[in-house]
Design an enzyme around this catalytic site. Sequence first.
Site, short mmCIF file in Angstrom:
data_model
loop_
_atom_site.label_atom_id
_atom_site.label_comp_id
_atom_site.label_asym_id
_atom_site.label_seq_id
_atom_site.Cartn_x
_atom_site.Cartn_y
_atom_site.Cartn_z
N GLN A 156 0.80 -1.23 0.00
CA GLN A 156 0.00 0.00 0.00
C GLN A 156 0.84 1.27 0.00
O GLN A 156 0.28 2.37 0.17
CB GLN A 156 -0.95 0.00 1.22
CG GLN A 156 -2.00 -1.07 1.20
CD GLN A 156 -1.49 -2.43 1.71
OE1 GLN A 156 -0.34 -2.55 2.15
NE2 GLN A 156 -2.33 -3.44 1.65
N ASP A 157 2.13 1.16 -0.19
CA ASP A 157 3.01 2.33 -0.18
C ASP A 157 2.73 3.19 -1.40
O ASP A 157 2.87 2.76 -2.54
CB ASP A 157 4.47 1.86 -0.19
CG ASP A 157 5.46 2.96 0.13
OD1 ASP A 157 5.13 4.15 -0.06
OD2 ASP A 157 6.57 2.63 0.57
#
Length: 324
Positions: A272-273
């Site tokens: 999810q970066d």
Amino acid sequence: MLERKYHNLKNFQFESGESIPDLTMEYAVQGTKTLDSEGKITNAFLYLHGWSGDCNSVENLNQVIGPGKVIDTDQFYVISTTALGTPGSSSPSAPGMGTDFPEYSIKDMAIAQHELLTRGLGIKHLKGVMGTSMGGFQALNWALEYPEFMDFLILHATSHHFSNRMFGVYHLMSQIIEDDAEYNQGNYTENPVKAMEKVAYLSYLWSLAPENYEECFQSKKEFLKGVSERKADSADWDANDLVWKNKAIFNHDLTEEISTIEVPALVIGIHQDQIVDEKYSLMPLYEGLPNAELFLYDSIWGHYGCIRDVSKSSGAIEKFLTDK
């Protein structure tokens, strides 16, 4: 908090050709030294912090670094530095510097750290180098400049280049500051507070996973409270420090050199970066390194997951170190 220590490097020359007569490097240490028969340290491990950290940022990783942890300070002598350009070490905000401080590169940051370790601490070899986010940029430069100096790399939430989207975000940060009248082309007497708050707001919008903004706030009012807390962080930031730091990361592109790094590396990323995204930043790093292992995990904290959820990587780090 770890004790902050200091070492001055004389006549440090930057990649640009400019130099300063005294470069201060701030650092901290933890663990116990192991010495060989010649009195040389044999168990040194270097941790390099991210964009907004300093030498004490290593304590944010106490889930994996510390006594009995996977990076065990009973076995490793852990050194963490405050990067060149960050307050504590020499930076534009140091007294009397401002816009006279030379623009620096990521390579300059790595060279200053190397000189600290070799000249200041007498270290001739490292067991490993771990870099988180912008610290990973520096770790990659370590591997290029000093390939025999370390046994392994741990690269967490980082890349060998900046994606176009994230270049745009950080470029906009710098524009917000530089276009503010109070910035005065870097010749301000007081930090341009409003501009810095806007920069903090912008940073906040990209730092977390999209789910975090929806699931961790029950209302727009709660969300804006979270924004206010992030804005408050900017009170500790200096405008020129930030602009100079961003210039350094804009020029970070090791696309042509990445395949020459043969140091064994563990590449760790977060699905999810949004800053070091998986498709365009992390996977090209992993695929470009000839001797790398990959570990990915989920974190609602997005890029901040490299601190908040770093324990999720402990098993991968332990296996990697065991294999070494």
